[in-house]
Design an enzyme around this catalytic site. Structure first.
Site, PDB file in Angstrom:
ATOM      1  N   ASP A 216       0.814  -1.208   0.000  1.00  0.00           N
ATOM      2  CA  ASP A 216       0.000   0.000   0.000  1.00  0.00           C
ATOM      3  C   ASP A 216       0.854   1.268   0.000  1.00  0.00           C
ATOM      4  O   ASP A 216       1.912   1.332   0.630  1.00  0.00           O
ATOM      5  CB  ASP A 216      -0.879  -0.016   1.261  1.00  0.00           C
ATOM      6  CG  ASP A 216      -1.753   1.206   1.398  1.00  0.00           C
ATOM      7  OD1 ASP A 216      -2.689   1.345   0.592  1.00  0.00           O
ATOM      8  OD2 ASP A 216      -1.497   2.014   2.302  1.00  0.00           O
ATOM      9  N   GLU A 290       0.891  -0.596  -5.021  1.00  0.00           N
ATOM     10  CA  GLU A 290      -0.068   0.487  -5.220  1.00  0.00           C
ATOM     11  C   GLU A 290       0.699   1.793  -5.335  1.00  0.00           C
ATOM     12  O   GLU A 290       1.355   2.221  -4.389  1.00  0.00           O
ATOM     13  CB  GLU A 290      -1.050   0.589  -4.060  1.00  0.00           C
ATOM     14  CG  GLU A 290      -2.125   1.639  -4.342  1.00  0.00           C
ATOM     15  CD  GLU A 290      -2.693   2.291  -3.091  1.00  0.00           C
ATOM     16  OE1 GLU A 290      -3.867   2.675  -3.144  1.00  0.00           O
ATOM     17  OE2 GLU A 290      -1.955   2.455  -2.103  1.00  0.00           O
TER      18      GLU A 290
END
Length: 569
Positions: A216, A290
């Protein structure tokens, strides 16, 4: 005779022989997938119960949004313990049972890893506040600056969730940096102890049986350090386009995003997962990154160009960030060409069209385009990533201000929250027409279910003669098993401004083994001469997959490619 699908296309060679090559990946949002204990919140046992559904969709692996222990200030993206399960999702035994089931049916489990920041409830942060030896520099601290006798944050850096990215800690008598919520202090990757601790987290979960990580918020990993005088520079202002000093867009993030050190950390993580595979079963573990970042940075996330490997799948968000319901066939072609032209040699394409942070496909592009977009996803060369529910063409669910719980929305106001809240794409998954869409027997679910769940659900689409779900499964089967889609070349052409046509063809193979895709991005009717577009293909075709909103033909029809009429309702 060849096959035609209403789809869209791209060019790239694919690699073979590794489990994730040309793979299909499914994102599960655990809170909303299946509730096994009727508390209104999805859990690990629920995922295990429904895992066969994911396998039957044609998925190679599924990645779970965060399941680590968390106070849920940002629904798991604030981790309080990187090696413990969030209690409302279950226990470590439940997770081990999930891994066992996944191994039995042949699907890989991938975890969401949140390395940029932890929760302020993490023991590391508490120890850092107390300056416990070894933890003093686990996070990014600064005493601030004195202006007119008043202590202020060290600079103008702004949080993604609005307001200053610095929060004062009374006990430590310093500010800590947080790119996101104040409950999410940023870890300090200039501190080797922090780096080592996070690498151990990766090893812990691989030992538990996971086959990779979705990582993330990677662009935020590093910030420029203070200079010798303790000063950290302000970021330049964006200007008139964003005059709000509390908004993330107020500054240009040249000191807080995409620093060179960020890419080196990705290479280090790749070394960790590769080393683990080499020392155990020689099955590669995958890294998914990401990163909403310019394409030139995406190249660096794949590799450094000097032999160091990065992620196998840096998420390609180009189709999300640059296209919408008004986009033309040319817009789609330009975005796809732009991505492919920058793909490092020997690396594999990936395509992402939805996730837990963006509007659903049917809401973003229109329900009449939902099948076209999914067909596109499954017929482009490379790996495909699907957010749970997109196979059903689910739409965003209206969530009132009173029911809104996403901090991205709650930190705004009743007038504008709908522009920011991500709750509408995170609602409970509709399995059937029973209570709460078959998701839970609780009297109240953590977010409301969609008002149309009695008509739009898995069971209804299973029973229907034609459905979005059935088309999706047929596409994933072809994506996995048809040589044209695993190895075929790609050639894309435009027909006017509305039609995107492309072929997937393996030279030297039989005509019926290859495919042509015709995508109509308008409500206009067109005549298409397929042999004129693709001379090496033949004249007669069989319809294999057709959009639910197409009036041209039905699946199984044989058509003359010289005079093919494309019509939508």
């Amino acid at each position: 005779m060849r096959v035609i699908i209403f789809v869209f296309l791209v060019i790239s060679a694919t690699t073979e022989g590794v489990w994730y090559n040309n793979g299909n990946f499914y994102q599960i949002y655990p809170r909303s997938f299946m509730d096994s204990n009727n508390d209104g919140v999805g859990d690990l046992k629920g995922i295990t119960q429904r895992l066969q559904y994911v396998k039957d969709l044609g998925m190679s692996g599924t990645w779970l949004s965060p399941i680590f222990k968390s106070p849920m200030a940002d629904f798991g993206y604030d981790t309080a313990d990187y090696t413990a399960i969030q209690p409302e999702y279950g226990t470590m035994e439940d997770f081990e049972a999930l891994i066992k089931k996944a191994n039995e049916i042949g699907i890989k489990i991938i975890l969401d890893f949140v390395p940029n920041h932890s929760s302020d409830q993490h023991e590391w942060f508490k120890k850092s506040v107390d300056r416990v030896p070894g933890y003093e520099d686990f996070y990014v601290w600064h005493p601030g600056k004195i202006v007119n006798g008043q202590r202020q944050p060290p600079n103008n850096w702004v949080s993604v969730f609005r307001g200053s990215a610095w929060t004062w800690n009374e006990k430590r008598q310093e500010y800590y940096f947080h790119a996101f919520l104040k409950e999410q202090p940023d870890l300090n990757y200039r501190n080797q102890a922090t780096v080592d601790a996070m690498k151990e987290t990766l090893r812990f979960w691989m030992q538990k049986g996971v086959f990779g990580f979705r990582i993330d918020a990677v662009p935020y990993l590093f910030e420029v350090p203070a200079d010798s005088n303790g000063n950290i520079p302000d970021e330049p202002l964006t200007g008139p386009s964003c005059p709000d000093p509390t908004h993330d867009c107020y500054t240009q993030h040249i000191y807080t995003q995409n620093l060179d050190e960020t890419f080196d950390m990705v290479y280090q993580w790749r070394e960790v997962v590769d080393e683990f595979a080499k020392q155990t079963d020689n099955v590669p573990r995958i890294l998914m990154i990401e990163a909403y970042t310019p394409l030139e940075n995406m190249k660096r996330l794949y590799e450094d160009g000097h032999g160091r490997e990065g992620a196998q799948l840096p998420f390609n968000f180009e189709l999300i960030s640059k296209l919408n319901g008004k986009s033309t066939a040319k817009d789609f072609k330009d975005v796809i060409d732009g991505w492919i032209s920058r793909l490092p040699q020997g690396k594999e394409n990936n395509w992402v069209l939805g996730n837990h942070d963006n509007k659903r496909i049917a809401s973003r592009f229109g329900i009449d385009r939902a099948d076209l977009i999914n067909i596109l996803l499954q017929t482009l060369p490379g790996m495909a990533v699907t957010y749970n529910g997109e196979e059903l063409a689910l739409k965003d669910v209206y969530i009132s201000w009173e029911d809104t719980i996403d901090p991205a929305g709650c930190n705004t106001s009743p007038d504008v929250y709908e522009q920011y809240s991500r709750d509408p794409v995170r609602t409970p998954f509709p399995w059937n027409a029973n209570k709460n869409a078959g998701f839970s027997n609780s009297d109240k679910t953590w977010l409301p279910v969609s008002s149309d769940y009695k008509e739009v659900n898995v069971e209804a689409q299973e029973k229907a003669t034609r459905s979005h779900l059935k088309s999706f499964r047929k596409l994933t089967k072809m994506h996995q098993h048809e040589k044209a889609f695993t190895q075929g070349q790609l050639l894309m052409k435009l027909v006017g401004t509305d039609i995107l046509a492309y072929e997937r063809r393996v030279p030297g193979t039989k005509p019926e083994e290859n495919f042509v895709m015709i995508l109509n991005f308008s409500n206009n009717t067109h005549k298409v001469n397929i042999p004129q577009l693709f001379p090496q293909m033949s004249q007669m075709y069989r319809i294999e997959v057709v959009s639910m909103h197409s009036l041209s033909h039905k699946e199984g029809d044989t058509i003359d490619g010289k005079n093919f009429e494309v019509k939508t309702q």
